[in-house]
Design a protein around this motif. Structure first.
Motif, short mmCIF file in Angstrom:
data_model
loop_
_atom_site.label_atom_id
_atom_site.label_comp_id
_atom_site.label_asym_id
_atom_site.label_seq_id
_atom_site.Cartn_x
_atom_site.Cartn_y
_atom_site.Cartn_z
N PRO A 269 -6.88 18.44 -16.70
CA PRO A 269 -6.14 19.50 -16.93
C PRO A 269 -7.31 20.76 -17.41
O PRO A 269 -8.58 20.63 -17.43
N GLY A 270 -6.43 21.94 -17.44
CA GLY A 270 -7.38 23.40 -17.83
C GLY A 270 -7.56 24.19 -16.85
O GLY A 270 -7.18 23.98 -15.62
N MET A 271 -8.29 25.27 -17.07
CA MET A 271 -8.91 26.10 -16.11
C MET A 271 -10.15 26.09 -16.00
O MET A 271 -11.03 25.98 -17.03
N GLY A 272 -10.91 26.37 -14.81
CA GLY A 272 -12.39 26.30 -15.00
C GLY A 272 -12.92 25.67 -13.66
O GLY A 272 -12.36 25.46 -12.54
N THR A 273 -14.23 25.07 -13.88
CA THR A 273 -14.58 24.25 -12.60
C THR A 273 -14.76 22.69 -12.87
O THR A 273 -14.81 22.26 -14.17
N GLY A 274 -15.29 22.09 -12.16
CA GLY A 274 -15.30 20.65 -11.96
C GLY A 274 -14.34 19.72 -11.28
O GLY A 274 -13.63 20.28 -10.68
N PRO A 275 -14.24 18.64 -11.75
CA PRO A 275 -13.15 17.78 -10.90
C PRO A 275 -11.71 18.21 -11.03
O PRO A 275 -11.48 18.78 -12.44
N ALA A 276 -10.91 18.29 -10.25
CA ALA A 276 -9.35 18.73 -10.61
C ALA A 276 -8.56 17.60 -10.22
O ALA A 276 -7.70 17.26 -11.08
N GLU A 277 -9.11 16.70 -9.31
CA GLU A 277 -8.32 15.51 -9.24
C GLU A 277 -9.07 14.37 -8.37
O GLU A 277 -9.90 14.46 -7.54
N VAL A 278 -8.96 13.14 -9.03
CA VAL A 278 -9.42 11.80 -8.38
C VAL A 278 -8.33 10.99 -7.86
O VAL A 278 -7.39 10.66 -8.87
N VAL A 279 -8.27 10.71 -6.68
CA VAL A 279 -7.36 9.57 -6.25
C VAL A 279 -8.04 8.43 -5.92
O VAL A 279 -8.77 8.55 -4.87
N THR A 280 -7.67 7.04 -6.18
CA THR A 280 -8.35 5.98 -5.72
C THR A 280 -7.24 5.01 -5.13
O THR A 280 -5.97 5.02 -5.51
N LEU A 281 -7.76 4.40 -4.18
CA LEU A 281 -6.76 3.60 -3.23
C LEU A 281 -7.34 2.24 -3.27
O LEU A 281 -8.51 2.09 -3.20
N ASN A 282 -6.44 1.21 -3.56
CA ASN A 282 -6.58 -0.14 -3.49
C ASN A 282 -5.49 -0.88 -2.82
O ASN A 282 -4.70 -1.31 -3.68
N ILE A 283 -5.73 -1.02 -1.72
CA ILE A 283 -4.32 -1.59 -0.81
C ILE A 283 -4.94 -2.70 -0.08
O ILE A 283 -5.97 -2.48 0.60
N THR A 284 -4.32 -3.72 0.22
CA THR A 284 -4.58 -4.75 1.17
C THR A 284 -3.20 -4.66 2.11
O THR A 284 -2.07 -4.83 1.61
N VAL A 285 -3.49 -4.73 3.29
CA VAL A 285 -2.28 -5.11 4.25
C VAL A 285 -2.70 -6.28 4.90
O VAL A 285 -3.58 -6.56 5.50
N THR A 286 -1.65 -6.96 5.23
CA THR A 286 -1.41 -8.01 6.05
C THR A 286 -0.51 -7.99 7.18
O THR A 286 0.75 -7.83 7.04
N ALA A 287 -1.22 -7.89 8.30
CA ALA A 287 -0.34 -7.60 9.45
C ALA A 287 -0.11 -8.81 10.05
O ALA A 287 -0.85 -9.83 10.01
N MET A 288 1.31 -9.02 10.50
CA MET A 288 1.57 -10.47 11.15
C MET A 288 2.65 -10.10 12.34
O MET A 288 3.11 -9.23 12.50
N ALA A 289 2.29 -11.06 13.16
CA ALA A 289 2.88 -11.09 14.62
C ALA A 289 2.96 -12.76 14.85
O ALA A 289 2.22 -13.43 15.09
N GLY A 290 4.50 -13.23 14.59
CA GLY A 290 4.84 -14.53 14.69
C GLY A 290 4.19 -15.32 13.60
O GLY A 290 4.20 -14.84 12.47
N ILE A 291 3.47 -16.22 13.84
CA ILE A 291 2.57 -17.19 12.77
C ILE A 291 1.23 -16.54 12.62
O ILE A 291 0.62 -17.05 11.65
N ASN A 292 0.88 -15.83 13.40
CA ASN A 292 -0.69 -15.22 13.41
C ASN A 292 -0.62 -13.75 12.36
O ASN A 292 0.39 -13.30 12.08
#
Length: 159
Positions: A70-93
């Motif tokens: 929040p607020g006005m001034g300098t410094g960090p404006a936003e931090v976005v963190t990602l923690n994602i697991t992707v399981t790609a599937m094709a048939g039984i693989n």
């Protein structure tokens, strides 16, 4: 160039972070507003389907956390963190990979807004990317490439 699903996720995250920083003006460090979005969905993966030559479905699980300062001034404006697991599937693989990292939008004393993205974008890059959002200049590019990861994924999915 066609944007992959993983690249689109990164671009959307960057766009949200940049929009929040630019719409809110410069912001100082303080107690952030925290929003967490949980993800758990199965969807077709047209990029891996095209690359591997077989129909691929992806189960995407994890979360994205937005911390807006929040607020006005300098410094960090936003931090976005990602923690994602992707399981790609094709048939039984299946082939599992992760999309992890943090994107920091920061305003310096001169008013320049920068984005620093760190982490791992599968099949794209690993490391850090820094962009001056005020000018669009790329200040730092990732130096690590997950070379061979796409080939490994396709070999596993088509075995």
């Amino acid at each position: 160039m066609r944007m992959s699903g993983r690249r689109l996720l990164a671009a959307v995250t960057v766009a949200f972070a940049a929009a929040a920083a630019l719409a809110s003006g410069a912001m100082p460090a303080g107690q952030p507003t925290v929003e967490r979005f949980d993800i758990d969905r199965v969807r077709p993966d047209p990029d891996l389907t095209a690359a591997c030559g077989v129909d691929v479905t992806a189960h995407v699980q994890g979360h994205v956390v937005f911390r807006t300062f929040p607020g006005m001034g300098t410094g960090p404006a936003e931090v976005v963190t990602l923690n994602i697991t992707v399981t790609a599937m094709a048939g039984i693989n299946s082939y599992t990979f992760r999309v992890v990292g943090a994107n920091l939008v920061r305003v310096d004393p001169e008013g320049t807004v920068t984005l620093t993205a760190t982490g791992q974008q599968p099949f794209e890059w690993t490391g850090a990317l820094k962009i001056n959002l005020t000018t669009g200049e790329v200040i730092l590019e990732p130096r690590h490439s997950p070379a061979g990861q796409l080939q490994e994924a396709c070999e596993t999915l088509t075995a």
